[in-house]
Scaffold this motif. Structure first.
Motif, PDB file in Angstrom:
ATOM      1  N   VAL A 155       0.856  -1.183   0.000  1.00  0.00           N
ATOM      2  CA  VAL A 155       0.000   0.000   0.000  1.00  0.00           C
ATOM      3  C   VAL A 155       0.894   1.236   0.000  1.00  0.00           C
ATOM      4  O   VAL A 155       1.589   1.526   0.971  1.00  0.00           O
ATOM      5  CB  VAL A 155      -0.941   0.008   1.220  1.00  0.00           C
ATOM      6  N   PHE A 156       0.876   1.946  -1.122  1.00  0.00           N
ATOM      7  CA  PHE A 156       1.699   3.147  -1.269  1.00  0.00           C
ATOM      8  C   PHE A 156       1.057   4.343  -0.586  1.00  0.00           C
ATOM      9  O   PHE A 156       1.728   5.183   0.024  1.00  0.00           O
ATOM     10  CB  PHE A 156       1.913   3.432  -2.754  1.00  0.00           C
ATOM     11  N   GLY A 157      -0.271   4.449  -0.714  1.00  0.00           N
ATOM     12  CA  GLY A 157      -1.000   5.568  -0.131  1.00  0.00           C
ATOM     13  C   GLY A 157      -2.482   5.394  -0.357  1.00  0.00           C
ATOM     14  O   GLY A 157      -2.967   4.308  -0.717  1.00  0.00           O
ATOM     15  N   ASN A 158      -3.228   6.453  -0.145  1.00  0.00           N
ATOM     16  CA  ASN A 158      -4.682   6.399  -0.284  1.00  0.00           C
ATOM     17  C   ASN A 158      -5.183   7.630  -1.031  1.00  0.00           C
ATOM     18  O   ASN A 158      -4.652   8.735  -0.855  1.00  0.00           O
ATOM     19  CB  ASN A 158      -5.346   6.351   1.096  1.00  0.00           C
ATOM     20  N   LEU A 159      -6.225   7.411  -1.847  1.00  0.00           N
ATOM     21  CA  LEU A 159      -6.931   8.503  -2.502  1.00  0.00           C
ATOM     22  C   LEU A 159      -8.143   8.877  -1.653  1.00  0.00           C
ATOM     23  O   LEU A 159      -8.931   8.003  -1.261  1.00  0.00           O
ATOM     24  CB  LEU A 159      -7.375   8.103  -3.900  1.00  0.00           C
ATOM     25  N   TYR A 160      -8.318  10.179  -1.376  1.00  0.00           N
ATOM     26  CA  TYR A 160      -9.441  10.655  -0.576  1.00  0.00           C
ATOM     27  C   TYR A 160     -10.233  11.659  -1.415  1.00  0.00           C
ATOM     28  O   TYR A 160      -9.678  12.667  -1.877  1.00  0.00           O
ATOM     29  CB  TYR A 160      -8.959  11.346   0.700  1.00  0.00           C
ATOM     30  N   LEU A 161     -11.533  11.406  -1.620  1.00  0.00           N
ATOM     31  CA  LEU A 161     -12.426  12.296  -2.364  1.00  0.00           C
ATOM     32  C   LEU A 161     -13.572  12.720  -1.454  1.00  0.00           C
ATOM     33  O   LEU A 161     -14.158  11.882  -0.754  1.00  0.00           O
ATOM     34  CB  LEU A 161     -13.001  11.609  -3.602  1.00  0.00           C
ATOM     35  N   ARG A 165     -20.004  17.017  -6.401  1.00  0.00           N
ATOM     36  CA  ARG A 165     -20.688  18.224  -6.885  1.00  0.00           C
ATOM     37  C   ARG A 165     -22.161  17.927  -7.174  1.00  0.00           C
ATOM     38  O   ARG A 165     -22.520  16.831  -7.579  1.00  0.00           O
ATOM     39  CB  ARG A 165     -19.999  18.745  -8.148  1.00  0.00           C
ATOM     40  N   GLY A 166     -23.007  18.937  -6.983  1.00  0.00           N
ATOM     41  CA  GLY A 166     -24.435  18.788  -7.203  1.00  0.00           C
ATOM     42  C   GLY A 166     -25.164  18.249  -5.993  1.00  0.00           C
ATOM     43  O   GLY A 166     -26.381  18.030  -6.055  1.00  0.00           O
ATOM     44  N   GLY A 167     -24.444  18.017  -4.905  1.00  0.00           N
ATOM     45  CA  GLY A 167     -25.076  17.542  -3.676  1.00  0.00           C
ATOM     46  C   GLY A 167     -25.402  16.078  -3.663  1.00  0.00           C
ATOM     47  O   GLY A 167     -26.094  15.601  -2.748  1.00  0.00           O
ATOM     48  N   GLY A 168     -24.965  15.309  -4.646  1.00  0.00           N
ATOM     49  CA  GLY A 168     -25.263  13.884  -4.683  1.00  0.00           C
ATOM     50  C   GLY A 168     -24.319  13.071  -3.825  1.00  0.00           C
ATOM     51  O   GLY A 168     -23.429  13.601  -3.123  1.00  0.00           O
ATOM     52  N   GLN A 169     -24.518  11.751  -3.866  1.00  0.00           N
ATOM     53  CA  GLN A 169     -23.701  10.828  -3.104  1.00  0.00           C
ATOM     54  C   GLN A 169     -22.753  10.087  -4.054  1.00  0.00           C
ATOM     55  O   GLN A 169     -23.061   9.872  -5.233  1.00  0.00           O
ATOM     56  CB  GLN A 169     -24.593   9.804  -2.379  1.00  0.00           C
ATOM     57  N   PHE A 170     -21.611   9.696  -3.513  1.00  0.00           N
ATOM     58  CA  PHE A 170     -20.734   8.815  -4.282  1.00  0.00           C
ATOM     59  C   PHE A 170     -21.379   7.427  -4.334  1.00  0.00           C
ATOM     60  O   PHE A 170     -21.814   6.889  -3.311  1.00  0.00           O
ATOM     61  CB  PHE A 170     -19.355   8.715  -3.617  1.00  0.00           C
ATOM     62  N   ASP A 171     -21.469   6.842  -5.540  1.00  0.00           N
ATOM     63  CA  ASP A 171     -22.137   5.565  -5.676  1.00  0.00           C
ATOM     64  C   ASP A 171     -21.129   4.463  -6.005  1.00  0.00           C
ATOM     65  O   ASP A 171     -19.916   4.691  -6.068  1.00  0.00           O
ATOM     66  CB  ASP A 171     -23.227   5.645  -6.757  1.00  0.00           C
ATOM     67  N   ALA A 172     -21.649   3.262  -6.227  1.00  0.00           N
ATOM     68  CA  ALA A 172     -20.803   2.101  -6.495  1.00  0.00           C
ATOM     69  C   ALA A 172     -20.014   2.287  -7.793  1.00  0.00           C
ATOM     70  O   ALA A 172     -18.878   1.821  -7.921  1.00  0.00           O
ATOM     71  CB  ALA A 172     -21.661   0.835  -6.567  1.00  0.00           C
ATOM     72  N   GLU A 173     -20.628   2.984  -8.765  1.00  0.00           N
ATOM     73  CA  GLU A 173     -19.915   3.210 -10.024  1.00  0.00           C
ATOM     74  C   GLU A 173     -18.717   4.131  -9.800  1.00  0.00           C
ATOM     75  O   GLU A 173     -17.644   3.921 -10.371  1.00  0.00           O
ATOM     76  CB  GLU A 173     -20.874   3.821 -11.053  1.00  0.00           C
ATOM     77  N   ASP A 174     -18.893   5.164  -8.956  1.00  0.00           N
ATOM     78  CA  ASP A 174     -17.764   6.043  -8.621  1.00  0.00           C
ATOM     79  C   ASP A 174     -16.641   5.238  -7.961  1.00  0.00           C
ATOM     80  O   ASP A 174     -15.453   5.431  -8.256  1.00  0.00           O
ATOM     81  CB  ASP A 174     -18.218   7.160  -7.679  1.00  0.00           C
ATOM     82  N   GLU A 175     -17.044   4.354  -7.068  1.00  0.00           N
ATOM     83  CA  GLU A 175     -16.059   3.528  -6.384  1.00  0.00           C
ATOM     84  C   GLU A 175     -15.309   2.630  -7.365  1.00  0.00           C
ATOM     85  O   GLU A 175     -14.084   2.472  -7.278  1.00  0.00           O
ATOM     86  CB  GLU A 175     -16.750   2.688  -5.308  1.00  0.00           C
ATOM     87  N   LEU A 178     -12.911   4.798  -9.460  1.00  0.00           N
ATOM     88  CA  LEU A 178     -11.754   5.231  -8.668  1.00  0.00           C
ATOM     89  C   LEU A 178     -10.819   4.065  -8.362  1.00  0.00           C
ATOM     90  O   LEU A 178      -9.589   4.225  -8.355  1.00  0.00           O
ATOM     91  CB  LEU A 178     -12.243   5.880  -7.364  1.00  0.00           C
ATOM     92  N   SER A 179     -11.378   2.890  -8.126  1.00  0.00           N
ATOM     93  CA  SER A 179     -10.545   1.708  -7.887  1.00  0.00           C
ATOM     94  C   SER A 179      -9.738   1.342  -9.122  1.00  0.00           C
ATOM     95  O   SER A 179      -8.572   0.944  -9.032  1.00  0.00           O
ATOM     96  CB  SER A 179     -11.418   0.528  -7.454  1.00  0.00           C
ATOM     97  N   THR A 180     -10.374   1.500 -10.303  1.00  0.00           N
ATOM     98  CA  THR A 180      -9.652   1.240 -11.554  1.00  0.00           C
ATOM     99  C   THR A 180      -8.513   2.232 -11.731  1.00  0.00           C
ATOM    100  O   THR A 180      -7.392   1.874 -12.133  1.00  0.00           O
ATOM    101  CB  THR A 180     -10.607   1.329 -12.748  1.00  0.00           C
ATOM    102  N   LEU A 181      -8.802   3.497 -11.438  1.00  0.00           N
ATOM    103  CA  LEU A 181      -7.749   4.512 -11.532  1.00  0.00           C
ATOM    104  C   LEU A 181      -6.617   4.212 -10.546  1.00  0.00           C
ATOM    105  O   LEU A 181      -5.432   4.419 -10.857  1.00  0.00           O
ATOM    106  CB  LEU A 181      -8.333   5.897 -11.257  1.00  0.00           C
TER     107      LEU A 181
END
Length: 585
Positions: A155-161, A165-175, A178-181
């Motif tokens: 584990v080199f580090g962690n990405l924190y988001l 924007r728009g007041g929505g929630q992060f969903d499974a697709e975002d996850e 981001l995991s692919t990235l």
């Protein structure tokens, strides 16, 4: 009629619904296509970079864009595996960063991903049990998405988001995106680290070759030390680099060369070997690191010497015989990355090469000194076996011829010439004894005595005086003169400690071809008018006894500058034991 119209309207409604559903699916497919396209562009953009810092910054920017987050950060985990050693952000202005203060070290939600390196998605991060709260000046944040970045199963580090924007929630697709990235980021980071390691290794090889060329060209020890310190500082990105060397058996180390920061203040400082960072590296013959040099109790400093310094490493300069020839201390600015194992490994190889350079320089100096002493022995032998014997024979001839001279004036001149020859023989024999007086006792050498005098006054001053030494102090300065120099140095330092109220004291001891010069400067109150002068009179008397001088002046910044000088052969030749008259060859 109405029934027929109704029958016709129903198929049209169903067709509209199907068309709307088809359009929605097309839009979704187009959105997915655009997002996949954006992800591929981000992966390619990250992979094109080779500089590690640029790679990390590009990863953070790509992550914020892909999941439409207001704030994004990448925390690099330190060598201890528990805290963050580096923190890169997107979305915060310079004013906001300054208002927040120091970057986080890995507590709260950030530390949760360090302890449990798995994707974490929260609708309100303030409600999580690990939430640590925000410091003053920190903007409010609610939604949260974090994923680990792995490099070769590490584990080199962690990405924190935060804050979609728009007041929505992060969903499974975002996850998932981001995991692919994060996977692509791990590959890019690995490539950048390998490139950086190769480039750093190439730089170390160039530095080693440069040191070797410097040695073969016959450069002095001081020039080699400067080259070692400068190249090590450049390659590691350190703010300062100091080279320490042991001083005989005094149990202390002296900064022979310093570069970066306030180098003039550090150069010539002496520190105890016990209980210091450099002393620990010298005693253990292994690297010693610290995450914060300014707060490390093992770093013995004068006031403000370590201001602004953070991560540091002390590397021993070993030799082929396993003896530590010195210590190389490197320190980065506060907040910089700690020295990693990948950096210390090549640094050790460079230190070994540097130690070899120092040892070769020392051997060359010993060889030159041995050649000088052998030359002195040859001169002394030739003077004794040739010059003295011929002068003795000439004197005997003149003595025997004087009996046959009837003229009183001529006889007197011959007798006077015989006396002059006798004095000449005494002078030559005194010179012979001076040539053979080598002063091999290193423990009583002037260098070691000067270091002891400086270290003894340090508790009275409250800081370490600067000490600089030049020339063949232990070889060319006779014992009689060395005794006077040591006494004068002790008196000058005592005056600075008791009366000057100084915050900085510098000592420079230099041996030239003809003189030894001691200079002691301080930034204290100076010499008061009408004060006691007994100590200064003693220093002046010592200089007069040896045919030297004492000069007192005020340096540009105020305080006192004392310069005491004496010839290496005070008072001219003095007959020694073994001198003889003409009747004893």
């Amino acid at each position: 009629m109405d029934a027929a119209d109704s029958s016709a309207r129903i198929p049209r409604l169903r067709l509209d619904e199907l068309l709307e559903e088809l359009q929605a699916r097309i839009d979704a497919a187009r959105g997915t296509r655009d997002r996949v396209h954006s992800l591929l562009e981000a992966v390619l953009s990250v992979g094109r970079q080779l500089d590690l810092t640029q790679v990390l910054q590009r990863i953070v920017e790509a992550a914020a864009t892909l999941v439409d987050a207001r704030y994004a950060a990448l925390g690099v985990i330190g060598p201890d595996g528990r805290t963050l050693a580096q923190f890169l952000t997107v979305g915060l202005s310079d004013e906001e960063i300054a208002a927040i203060g120091p970057y986080p070290t890995g507590k709260g939600i950030l530390g949760e991903l360090i302890r449990h390196p798995e994707p974490l998605r929260l609708s309100d991060l303030t409600t999580h049990p690990a939430s640590y709260g925000f410091p003053a000046g920190h903007p409010p944040m609610r939604t949260f998405l974090g994923v680990p970045v792995r490099v070769r199963d590490e584990v080199f580090g962690n990405l924190y988001l935060t804050d979609k924007r728009g007041g929505g929630q992060f969903d499974a697709e975002d996850e998932a995106v981001l995991s692919t990235l994060a996977v692509a980021a791990g590959v890019a980071i690995d490539n950048a680290r390998l490139f950086e390691e190769a480039r750093r290794q190439q730089a170390w090889l160039r530095a080693n070759a440069e040191i070797t060329r410097s040695l073969l060209s016959g450069n002095s020890r001081a020039e080699v030390l400067e080259l070692i310190a400068r190249r090590a500082r450049e390659i590691t990105g350190a703010a300062v680099a100091d080279v320490y060397a042991p001083v005989g058996d005094t149990g202390r180390l002296i900064v022979e060369f310093a570069v970066g920061g306030d180098a003039a203040t550090r150069r010539g400082l002496t520190v105890p070997a016990d209980g210091t960072l450099s002393g620990a590296a010298s005693a253990d013959a292994s690297p010693v690191t610290t995450p914060d040099l300014s707060a490390d109790p093992r770093f013995d400093t004068s006031p403000r010497r370590s201001d602004g310094l953070g991560p540091a490493v002390a590397v021993p300069l070993g030799s082929a015989k396993g003896k530590v020839e010195g210590v190389l201390l490197l320190a980065r600015e506060s907040g910089g990355p700690e020295f990693s194992t990948d950096e210390i490994g090549p640094l050790l190889g460079f230190a070994d090469q540097a130690a070899l350079a120092l040892e070769l320089a020392e051997r060359r100096r010993d060889t030159e000194q041995l050649a000088l002493l052998e030359d002195r022995d040859r001169i002394a032998r030739d003077l004794h076996d040739l010059a003295i014997q011929r002068l003795f024979a000439t004197g005997m001839t003149l003595q025997s011829a004087a009996r046959f001279i009837d003229h009183p004036g001529a006889e007197e001149r011959v007798v006077r010439a015989v006396g002059d020859l006798d004095e000449t023989i005494k002078i030559i024999r005194t010179t012979i004894f001076g040539l053979r007086d080598r002063g091999d006792d290193a423990a009583q050498g002037l260098r070691a005595r000067a270091v002891r005098a400086v270290s003894e006054v340090q508790p009275l001053l409250g800081f370490a005086p600067q000490l600089g030494m030049e020339g063949l102090l232990d070889t060319d300065v006779p014992q009689e003169v060395a005794d006077h120099v040591a006494a004068v140095l002790g008196e000058a330092l005592s005056n600075a400690a008791r009366h000057a109220g100084a915050s900085r004291v510098g000592v420079n001891l230099k041996a030239t071809d003809t003189h030894v010069v001691l200079t002691v400067t301080d930034d204290g109150a100076g010499i008061p008018a009408g004060g006691r002068r007994s100590g200064l009179r003693n220093l002046a008397r010592r200089a007069e006894e040896l045919g030297g001088t004492l000069d007192l002046s005020v340096p540009p910044g105020g305080g006192t500058r004392l310069e005491w000088s004496a010839p290496l052969r005070p008072g001219g030749p003095v007959p020694r034991q073994g001198d003889a008259r003409l009747d004893v060859p």
